[in-house]
Each structure stands twice: as structure tokens, then as C-alpha cells.
Write a protein that holds these residues in place. Structure first.
Motif, PDB file in Angstrom:
ATOM      1  N   ASP A 110      -4.728  -3.866   0.285  1.00  0.00           N
ATOM      2  CA  ASP A 110      -3.897  -4.418   1.362  1.00  0.00           C
ATOM      3  C   ASP A 110      -3.889  -5.940   1.236  1.00  0.00           C
ATOM      4  O   ASP A 110      -4.862  -6.610   1.573  1.00  0.00           O
ATOM      5  CB  ASP A 110      -4.462  -3.984   2.717  1.00  0.00           C
ATOM      6  N   ARG A 148      -7.396   0.669   0.066  1.00  0.00           N
ATOM      7  CA  ARG A 148      -6.958   1.732   0.965  1.00  0.00           C
ATOM      8  C   ARG A 148      -6.461   2.911   0.145  1.00  0.00           C
ATOM      9  O   ARG A 148      -6.011   2.749  -0.985  1.00  0.00           O
ATOM     10  CB  ARG A 148      -5.827   1.221   1.888  1.00  0.00           C
ATOM     11  N   ARG A 182      -3.252  -4.571  12.076  1.00  0.00           N
ATOM     12  CA  ARG A 182      -3.239  -5.517  10.957  1.00  0.00           C
ATOM     13  C   ARG A 182      -2.879  -6.897  11.467  1.00  0.00           C
ATOM     14  O   ARG A 182      -1.742  -7.168  11.828  1.00  0.00           O
ATOM     15  CB  ARG A 182      -2.254  -5.064   9.890  1.00  0.00           C
ATOM     16  N   VAL A 214       0.847  -1.202   0.000  1.00  0.00           N
ATOM     17  CA  VAL A 214       0.000   0.000   0.000  1.00  0.00           C
ATOM     18  C   VAL A 214       0.877   1.246   0.000  1.00  0.00           C
ATOM     19  O   VAL A 214       1.837   1.336   0.753  1.00  0.00           O
ATOM     20  CB  VAL A 214      -0.918   0.020   1.250  1.00  0.00           C
TER      21      VAL A 214
END
Lengths: 471, 294
Positions: free
Chosen positions: B190, B230, B219, B115
Motif C-alpha cells: 500500500d 496487503r 487510510r 493494491v
């Protein structure tokens, strides 16, 4: 012939196939287990090419389903007698490939457990939400149609072991089952759909609007189900015609819609073309028709003479559709490439001359188009036409992959692919072994389902039941 | 001010302890007020009571632009949400391509390797001896007419009244349709990867919570934000506490500006009224709210 078909299941050759299937299924199952354990970690797609093999395979399967269904309408809607025999098998193929498609796209979700959000909080501006709702309608319709095509009573024979557990209540099981289904669709589904949180918490206030919505929705379900249940009293033929007629626009809507799902994305110049909804429909008819032709030629039990006639007819139809499909493709490619300017040029060059040039030239054009056309148009032997059709049906995956991936494999802004380095920020994409395994699982499962269904279809003796049978 | 807040928030030692590990002392003074305030609310559009904002020195001539922008920010926060119009301005003549913003953003939001919210694109011009480079930071454009939100099948992403395009991590099903629909490539997925994967231990910093949308996101396993789309949210959790987005704060050349374009006295309003302003892919009609000065 029927006896021969069943007998061949017991030969050693058949066991070899079963063994191969078991190996494929096991290898695929490992992939699925990995998918559940590790999520998307083992997949090779990233942020730029964010849809990969799964999405390509999904639109491939959904195309097969729509194509097979639309061909079944030749029987159930248009009453073309020559195709009468393939009606039930076309519906079966449509249902199995639909399941395969939905399973594949389910594996593609980041949060598989949230798939039902599309029902509880849909956004009807999204083409994807439309897709899911249309699929749901289509799968209900397909199941109903198949049920009727095989005739309710015959299917009940298969379900008999269930009430036999309590034989003294045998007379009860049908009304109870009907009531349960009715209650579920008329009470639970509308209530949950309207206000999941309130219902689950069993808390007031149930507002007047809510009651009104509930009455409307449950009324809708009750009337719909009553019509469906009362169908048994009608001629099955006309019921099938009604369902088939409803199904044709539905199939056109959802598969044209799959094309539109991509075509409406203005951010991807290669996808953003109004030709794709039509292209997808043609592709569905080509691939679905080719698969059915191959099934008729190799697997479906029927008198040899009839098989000859049917394969030639279906083969010609598929060849014609393929030529039309190629014409659309030529139109799309040549218009964009003629002067060599424009945003789509890069994606098209990638397809024609990129590292996967052979997918277009060899798999799609040579194996999936040219050779099959020669085989189908140059012969009247069912096996040869069947082989040609099988090549078209299997190689069509190349068309689907060549649509999804090149549309994503060009940078959104020049230099973006070099701005942040990492395995998920690449424009080149080759599906990982894990992705192939997951797809192998779906294919093996579908093949398995298909053969089980075939055995059941044999039981129902479709060539005697036919669509003209009465309830 | 930040220190006082620290003392008041001693009951939240856990978060502070984590933060102490991950943030340097310099950044902690800026980060702490954002984290130690109320954090339970999701990214809703409901107006929340204005938190205590950082205290600023009295206005002075030639003061640092960061201070002026913070003042602009605080003025904007006192207005109702729908009257704010957050925009970002990036001066390409000042950007030196140091990537400090990219890194600061990764640290602020604990972004995994799959990301990135704000990469910096590089473009080289000319031939030796006349060669030059241009750097183009690319955050989310927070378009006024965002192409990424209507495609979401489950209404998990939308534009707030103040113009910030947000994602509800708890609703996103991870279909990635929005990623394909963004013309700027500003959304990432993600995948659940870690930088220190395949080492004896995944570094604790990678498992530390991020505070996006005013919630603590850890996470782990298959839990959100893993498996979600994201994107940059203009550091919503910071700006609603009176702090500038992390990329603005860390820009060494003061090349990135942020503020309320509806406020005629704000710095960004001044900057985007100049003729040397441009936006990326204007022809698409997405009306991005990130402006570039060239």
C-alpha cells in the motif's frame, strides 16, 4: 605531507568542492523531507519490482563496509605490516558505509518508526532478522574496534568539553558514564526486550521465568561490558586482535548473509542460486578494497614513497579480486544461458540485451572492469591506480542494481503484468528523481562524515599511533 | 435477518452511514451483518464466540450453489478453528473474465490503486479463425507451506490454524520481503495512493474504512494499512460471520467456490476430488489451497 593535506583544505579549490557538496546535500535533503512527508508515493517501484534503487544502494554500501572491514583484518588480525597504516581509515570507512547502508534501507521501510520491531519481536527463521542482528553485533564491534584503534585516551580528549561544563565534577564523569551504560544494557535493554508491555505498564506478574531470563541476559551484558571496559588495562594490540578475529567471521556471516537473503527466495529463480553468498563476499572485497585504494591514492596523508608502494600492492590485490569476481559472474551467466533453457534465462537476457543493456556492458564491464584493469595493471603511478580503483568502486553499483532489479522484473505468472493495470503493476522500473535525491542525501552525508573523520584522524596522527601503540 | 440485525445495531450509525454511501442496496444486505457485529478484535487465533449467523432457507434440490456453500460454511464455523481447512476452487471453464470478482474485492476491502487481491489473468490461444481465451483469477493461494511467512523479520504474517495466511497490519514494518518471496505475486504494497488523487477532492469512498481482520481501517496519513504489505485473506471478516468471500458471492458464472475441505459433505470437497483439478506451480511445494478446475 600532512601539512600539505591540511593546507589544501584552505585553498579556493577546496571551497569549490565544499560548495558542490553543499548543493548535493541540499538537493538530497529535499528528497528526504519529501520521503517523510509523502512516504513512498514519489517512489517509482511497485508491486512487481518491489525493491528498487534503495535496496541496490543498500547492498552496495553494505558491501563496501564488509570489504573495508575485512581488509582492516589484514592489519589487526593477520598483522601484515605493509597495511598497518590503513587500519584506522579502513575501520572508519567500514563504519561510515555501514551507517549509509542502514540509513538507505531505513528509508525503504513502509513504517520507518517500527524498525525496532526487529529487536523486540524477531523471527529468526527470516534471513532479514538475522541480517539486522548481525549488523547490530557488527556495528558494536566496529565501534569498539575503532575506539581502541584510535586509543581510548585520544578519543577522551575530544569528549573533554562535555565534563568541562562542570569542571569540579570532572573526576566523576567517566564512572558515571560507565555506570549509565552498564545500567542501560544490563537492566533496561533485557527487561524491555523480554516483555515490553509488562515493563512499560509496570505491572506484575514478573514470573520466575522472567526473572531467570533477566538474570541471564543482564549477566551476559555485564560480563561483556566488563571485558570491554577492562580492555584498557590490556595491550591494545591484543584487544584489537581479539575483536578483529571475532569480526572476520561476523563480516563473512552478515555479508554472505546478504547474498543468502536473496538466494534463499525460491520464488525468484534468478536470485535462487547458491553462488550468491560467495559472489557477495567477493564483491564486497572488490568494491571495499577499491574504495580504500582510491582513498590511499588520493586523500590519505602519507609519505610519497610509501603511498606508491601501498597503492601498487592494493591495486594488484583489487585487480586479482575483480578477476575472480568476473570469473564467478561468467560461471553464473554461462551456466544458465548455455543451452538457453530454464527460468533464469529471461532475467539474464534482460540484463544483457534489455533496455538497460548499457548498465552491464558499458558501466559494469567497460568502465567498472576493463578500463580499471588496464589502468591498475598497466601503471605504477598512485594517481592512475587510484583512478582505476575509484572507477571499480563507483561502477560497482551497476552490479548491485543488475542483481536486485532483473530478479524482480520478470512476471511470477505469465500475463500477471497485464492482469491489473496501474503504475504500481509494471515490470519496467526506472528510479524516480525523488529516489535519486534520497540516495544523493545518503552519499553526501557519508562523504561529509568521511571528511570530518579524516580531520579527526589527522588529529590522532594515525601513522604515529598505529596499531602497535600501547594503552 | 439482515434487516433485523440492522435495527439491533442502530447505535453504530456512523459505520452504517458510511456503508450506505459505499455499498449498493443489493450488497448492503450481505455486508451489514458482518460490519455491525463485534469488530474490535484483531485477527487473532483465539476462538471467539460464534456470532449469530445469517438464517438460511431449508435445503432444497437444485438450490443455488451460494446457498449450499453458505450452509457448508455455517457447519464449518461450528467446529473448532483448527479442524477447518478453508479452500477455494475456481472453475476455469466457467470463468468468463468479467472481472466482477476483482472489482467486488476492491469495493469490499476499499483497495487503493496500488493494491489488488484478485486480478484475473488472460491468456489467448491459437490463431484466427481458431482463437480462444482462458481467464485465470489469482487470489492469494493461502499455501499450506507458505513461502511468504518465514521471511517476515518481525512475525507480522503467519498461517492461522484454519489455514488462512494473515498479516498483522500493526506489526508489519513494510520491508516487502514477503512480496518478493511469494511465487504467485499475490502480495501488494500500500503506497498510499488514491484513485481520485490530483482531482479537487479525494472521493470519500476511498477514505471509508475497510473491515479487514474485524477492524475498521481508515487510510490516512502514514497510518496502517498504508505502508504495509496487503493480500487476500479470503474475506476473513465475512466468513467468520457466516458470509462467503465477496469474490464468491459476486461471481456471475458461479465459477468460484469456497468452503471447508475437511468436511466431506462440502461442495469444495466434492470438487477437488475430481481428476481435472490442478494447482499453480505445484512443483515448488508450497501446497496452495486454491484449486483450479480445467
Amino acid at each position: 605531507m600532512k601539512a600539505k593535506a591540511i593546507a589544501c583544505c584552505e585553498t579556493p579549490k577546496m571551497w569549490l568542492w565544499v560548495g558542490l557538496w553543499a548543493i548535493a546535500f541540499s538537493i538530497g535533503s529535499i528528497g528526504v523531507m519529501q520521503r517523510f512527508l509523502f512516504g513512498h508515493k514519489l517512489a517509482a517501484y511497485g508491486n512487481y519490482v518491489t525493491w528498487g534503487l534503495y535496496v541496490g544502494v543498500y547492498i552496495y554500501f553494505i558491501g563496501l563496509s564488509a570489504g573495508a572491514f575485512m581488509l582492516s583484518s589484514l592489519v589487526y588480525v593477520f598483522g601484515i605490516k605493509k597495511f598497518e597504516r590503513i587500519g584506522p581509515i579502513a575501520l572508519t570507512v567500514a563504519l561510515i558505509t555501514l551507517l549509509a547502508a542502514l540509513l538507505t534501507i531505513w528509508f525503504d521501510l513502509g513504517h520507518m518508526e517500527r524498525f525496532y520491531f526487529v529487536f523486540t519481536r524477531p523471527n529468526f527463521r527470516s534471513m532479514m532478522a538475522w541480517m539486522v542482528w548481525l549488523y547490530t553485533g557488527y556495528s558494536l564491534l566496529l565501534t569498539s574496534e575503532l575506539w581502541l584503534a584510535l586509543r581510548v585516551t585520544e578519543v577522551a580528549q575530544v569528549l573533554r568539553p562535555v565534563p568541562m561544563l562542570l569542571p569540579q565534577f570532572q573526576f566523576l564523569w567517566r564512572p558515571v558514564l560507565a555506570l549509565a551504560v552498564l545500567l542501560f544494557f544490563s537492566v533496561v535493554v533485557p527487561l524491555v526486550w523480554m516483555n515490553r508491555q509488562t515493563v512499560l505498564a509496570l505491572q506484575p506478574p514478573f514470573t520466575i521465568t522472567m526473572w531467570r531470563d533477566w538474570v541471564i541476559m543482564s549477566g551476559f551484558f555485564v560480563i561483556g561490558l566488563s571485558i570491554f571496559l577492562s580492555v584498557r588495562k590490556l595491550e591494545i594490540q591484543s584487544a584489537l586482535r581479539v575483536l578483529g578475529t571475532l569480526g572476520v567471521p561476523l563480516a563473512i556471516a552478515f555479508h554472505g548473509g546478504v547474498g543468502a537473503l536473496f538466494a534463499t527466495v525460491a520464488a525468484r529463480p534468478y536470485w535462487h542460486s547458491p553462488i550468491y553468498p560467495i559472489f557477495f563476499l567477493t564483491g564486497a572485497l572488490v568494491s571495499g578494497g577499491a574504495l580504500l585504494t582510491a582513498i590511499v591514492a588520493f586523500l590519505y596523508p602519507m609519505p610519497e614513497e610509501e603511498r606508491n608502494e601501498l597503492t601498487v600492492l592494493m591495486g594488484r590485490m583489487v585487480a586479482g579480486l575483480l578477476l575472480f569476481d568476473l570469473m564467478l559472474e561468467w560461471s553464473e551467466f554461462s551456466v544458465h544461458l548455455w543451452y538457453g533453457f530454464g527460468e533464469t534465462v529471461e532475467s539474464l537476457k534482460l540484463i544483457l540485451f534489455g533496455p538497460f543493456w548499457w548498465v552491464f556492458w558499458i558501466v559494469h564491464l567497460l568502465i567498472g572492469s576493463l578500463i580499471p584493469l588496464v589502468l591498475i595493471l598497466g601503471s605504477r603511478k598512485p594517481k592512475v591506480i587510484g583512478l582505476g580503483s575509484l572507477l571499480i568502486a563507483t561502477a560497482f553499483i551497476a552490479v548491485r542494481l543488475n542483481f536486485v532489479i532483473p530478479g524482480l522484473a520478470t512476471p511470477q505468472i505469465k500475463g500477471l503484468e497485464e492482469a491489473f493495470i496501474g503504475p504500481r503493476f509494471r515490470l519496467d522500473y526506472v528510479p524516480s528523481l525523488h529516489e535519486w535525491q534520497v540516495v544523493l542525501f545518503v552519499v553526501a552525508l557519508s562523504v561529509g562524515l568521511f571528511f570530518v573523520s579524516c580531520k579527526m584522524l589527522h588529529k590522532f596522527q594515525p601513522h604515529q599511533v598505529g596499531w602497535r601503540g600501547t594503552a | 435477518m439482515a434487516l433485523e440485525k440492522d435495527k439491533n445495531g442502530e447505535n453504530q450509525v456512523g459505520r452504517r452511514a458510511v456503508l450506505e454511501k459505499i455499498a449498493s442496496a443489493v450488497f448492503a444486505s450481505l455486508v451489514a451483518p458482518a460490519v455491525l457485529s463485534e469488530t474490535a478484535e484483531a485477527a487473532t487465533e483465539q476462538e471467539q464466540p460464534l456470532p449469530q449467523l445469517p438464517e438460511l432457507p431449508p435445503p432444497q434440490p437444485n438450490e443455488d450453489l451460494l446457498i449450499r456453500m453458505m450452509r457448508d460454511l455455517q457447519r464449518a464455523l461450528k467446529k473448532p478453528m483448527e479442524q477447518r481447512r478453508w479452500v477455494m476452487v475456481i472453475d476455469l471453464r466457467k470463468c468468463v473474465g468479467c472481472n466482477a470478482c476483482t472489482i467486488a474485492c476492491i469495493a469490499e476491502n476499499k483497495l487503493p490503486p496500488s493494491v489488488v487481491y484478485r486480478p484475473v489473468l488472460q491468456e489467448e490461444f491459437g490463431k484466427y479463425p481458431n482463437v480462444s481465451k482462458r481467464f485465470l483469477p489469482r487470489p492469494c493461494m493461502h499455501c499450506d507451506n507458505p513461502p511468504c511467512t518465514p521471511v517476515c523479520p518481525v512475525k507480522a504474517t503467519w498461517k492461522r490454524p484454519d489455514g488462512i495466511v494473515v498479516i498483522d497490519y500493526e506489526a508489519c514494518i513494510g520491508c516487502r520481503y514477503c512480496i518478493t518471496a511469494c511465487p504467485y505475486g499475490a502480495r501488494s504494497f500500500d503506497f498510499g495512493d488514491y484513485y481520485t488523487e490530483d482531482t479537487p477532492e479525494i472521493a470519500p469512498i476511498e477514505k471509508a474504512p475497510s473491515f479487514e481482520y474485524h477492524e475498521a481501517w481508515e487510510r490516512k496519513g502514514h497510518e496502517s494499512p498504508i505502508g504495509n504489505a496487503r493480500k487476500c485473506h479470503f474475506c476473513l471478516h465475512r466468513i467468520e460471520r457466516g458470509l462467503l468471500p465477496q469474490c464468491v458471492t459476486t461471481c456471475i458464472g458461479r465459477a468460484t467456490y469456497f468452503g471447508d475441505a475437511n468436511d466431506p459433505e462440502s461442495l469444495v470437497s466434492e470438487l477437488i476430488s475430481k481428476p481435472n483439478v490442478m494447482r499453480l506451480k505445484e512443483e515448488l511445494g508450497a501446497e496452495p489451497k486454491v484449486y483450479y478446475l480445467i
